[in-house]
Design an enzyme around this catalytic site. Structure first.
Site, PDB file in Angstrom:
ATOM      1  CB  THR A 295      -3.820   3.243   4.765  1.00  0.00           C
ATOM      2  OG1 THR A 295      -3.118   4.386   5.133  1.00  0.00           O
ATOM      3  CG2 THR A 295      -2.580   2.194   4.159  1.00  0.00           C
TER       4      THR A 295
ATOM      5  CB  SER B 156       5.594   5.432   6.172  1.00  0.00           C
ATOM      6  OG  SER B 156       4.173   4.793   6.049  1.00  0.00           O
TER       7      SER B 156
END
Length: 585
Positions: free
Chosen positions: A401, A466
């Site tokens: 990420t 998430s």
């Protein structure tokens, strides 16, 4: 319609929710009326007009170039993402998803955009079970076709750019196309990742992509081209998100996902049906500020709960050199993770008790579990208003990420966290980019033995839970104060909480807040950058039952942030644990 922030009492701020962004206008019409900004020297760390903070200088320069042409923060975000997908593919890309928090300086409103991937319509709660009826091993699941969801980052950016863009969409991919066509210097992190031990770096696709004509792998400093990526961004520039979600690129994605081993069920219909989401941001008070994040299924509600708990302690009286400050931080973190792991999921499919988790009365109750000076056993999840009976969570998030922040000359702000989930996603490629393995963010155990469902169980069309939580901070008059976020798998919550605590409670400049040592407290463990804690602080924590141990269990931080000083100067920060910069003019 947008709702302006007003000067609110402390009680009223607790109910504050931002409105939606400004009405969309045709970007090309706006672009023709906005002259490029006068040339000004580009500087690192401080800027008078506009700034980009991101994990790679090439991406930062692409964003700054758009801003200097008169582009908006969202225009620059499109350019930044397009370049990051090329030069930092281990972290994000065209084949991934994202969350964005957006501040409109004119209306003083904050919006949230959800570009999280979705599961194919055919997905079931037993998606990651093998033929033997047992859950798949983690690596096998990641590398399988079953791990890939419909990518949402590009569609989300297109939605935000239609709302807030100034330049033409087609003109925002110039740098990504040029670098892919003409080549770029392989960054240190990409070179290391391409030669690393991760299973995704050993797939047939990754080997073919990263191997040079002489049979050796690319190395940091090599010149590297990706003509297929250039072709894809040209198509997206010309067609918008349809260039990714329909036509030959979508066909290539679906074909690769449906190949063995363990092929997935993704279809062209799934791709075409994808829709990003826009909503009001989720905002809550912290000290004299208002902090805004995306709502669930992002990690925003958890970060806001952590701040709400800390706001009920003496955290501001115990700075980073005081063991008590880190003790309070660690104990609030444990409570945050306990509730998040039990209750968070996609609110379109399960009841997520966000309001209950952030209710002042509930926070007053939970903070009483923080003993004054001695840590106890791991706290159980609470029972906030609206909470149903949920199975203990078995989700195992991994890392791949990145985060960036853009502030434009008009004061508009983008805070965006974007991902392919694991390093190089699933390790599978199509049309020049890696595919996500985002569906492994679902719980592998959808129920308990008694059939109690997990909030984060797989379902067709569902978005996985998430940890991504891009944050924007305002003062009580609705003026921009700061924006920050990080990668890091489940540790994102702790990284963001640390940075926000450093800036807002301990009064640190952004860079110093990002540089603070990391401490991730969940369950029984206290994972930390032990060597970065002063010995006296580590010893003080140990005396309070907080024994720091090395390691994260996920990804190191990659915090990036920007704050506005009282004189209007922008001060940015880039996490030294990565290779990013904060640069503006």
């Amino acid at each position: 319609m947008p709702v302006r922030y007003r000067l609110l009492s402390l009680a009223a701020v607790a109910a504050l929710l931002a409105g939606c962004g400004a009405t969309a206008r045709a970007p090309s019409a706006i672009a023709s009326a906005v002259p490029p900004l006068a040339a000004a020297p580009v500087t690192d760390g401080l800027a008078a007009h506009a700034m980009v903070a991101a994990a790679n200088p090439m991406a930062v320069d692409a964003g700054v170039a758009v801003l200097r042409r008169g582009g908006s923060a969202v225009d620059a975000a499109v350019a930044v993402q397009a370049v990051l997908g090329l030069v930092e593919p281990q972290s994000s890309g065209l084949g991934g998803g994202a969350f964005m928090t957006y501040y409109d300086a004119r209306t003083r409103t904050v919006s949230a955009y959800d570009g999280r991937e979705t599961a194919p319509a055919a997905a079931t709660p037993r998606l990651f079970f093998g033929d033997d009826g047992k859950p798949l091993g983690r690596t096998a699941a990641i590398l399988s076709g079953r791990s890939t969801g419909v990518p949402g980052a590009v569609a989300m950016l297109a939605m935000a750019q239609a709302d807030h863009g100034k330049l033409a969409w087609r003109d925002l991919f110039v740098d990504a196309e040029r670098l892919a066509d003409q080549g770029f210097t392989v960054p240190q992190r990409l070179g290391q990742s391409a030669n690393g031990r991760a299973a995704q770096a050993q797939t047939a696709d990754a080997i073919a992509y990263f191997t040079k004509p002489d049979g050796t792998r690319i190395q940091p400093g090599d010149r590297f081209r990706n003509p297929a990526y250039a072709d894809t961004v040209r198509r997206i520039a010309a067609e918008g998100p349809k260039g990714l979600l329909e036509g030959p690129v979508a066909e290539a994605i679906v074909a690769r996902v449906r190949q063995g081993p363990l092929p997935g069920a993704l279809t062209m219909a799934d791709m075409k049906a994808y829709r990003p989401k826009k909503s009001a941001a989720l905002c809550r008070p912290f000290r004299i500020y208002v902090v805004c994040t995306p709502p669930a299924p992002s990690g925003g509600p958890a970060v806001l709960q952590g701040l709400g708990l800390l706001d009920r302690t003496a955290i501001a009286d115990h700075g980073p050199a005081d063991p008590q400050g880190w003790y309070l931080f660690s104990q609030a973190s444990r409570l945050m993770y306990a509730d998040r792991d039990r209750y968070m999921g996609d609110p379109a499919f399960v009841d997520v008790p966000t309001e209950g988790l952030l209710d002042p009365a509930y926070l007053d109750q939970r903070v009483k579990l923080i003993a004054p000076d001695m840590a106890g056993p791991p706290p159980p999840p609470g029972r906030p208003k609206g909470a149903g009976i949920r199975a203990p969570d078995r989700t195992q998030e991994v890392a791949g990420t990145t985060h960036f922040v853009v502030v434009d000359a008009a004061g508009n702000v983008v805070s965006m966290t974007t991902t392919v989930e694991s390093i190089f996603g699933s390790g599978r490629m199509a049309a020049g980019f890696f595919l996500n393995n985002q569906l492994t963010d679902f719980s592998f155990q959808p129920t308990t033995e008694d059939g109690v469902p997990a909030a984060n169980a797989v379902a067709g069309g569902k978005r996985p839970r998430s940890s991504m939580a891009p944050a924007i901070v305002l003062d009580r008059q609705g003026r921009f104060v700061a924006a920050v976020g990080s990668p890091g798998g489940p540790s994102i919550l702790a990284y963001n909480l640390k940075a926000l605590t450093g800036v807002l409670a301990w009064g640190l400049p952004m860079q110093q807040a990002l540089d603070l040592p990391n401490l991730i407290a969940g369950g029984f463990g206290y994972a930390a950058e032990v060597e970065k804690f002063p010995p006296a602080v580590a010893a003080g924590l140990a005396s309070k039952g907080v024994a720091l141990r090395a390691g994260y269990g996920a990804e190191g931080s990659g915090l990036h942030g920007v704050q506005r000083l009282p004189d209007g100067t922008l001060r940015g920060g880039a996490d030294g644990r990565r290779e990013g910069v904060a640069r503006g003019f």
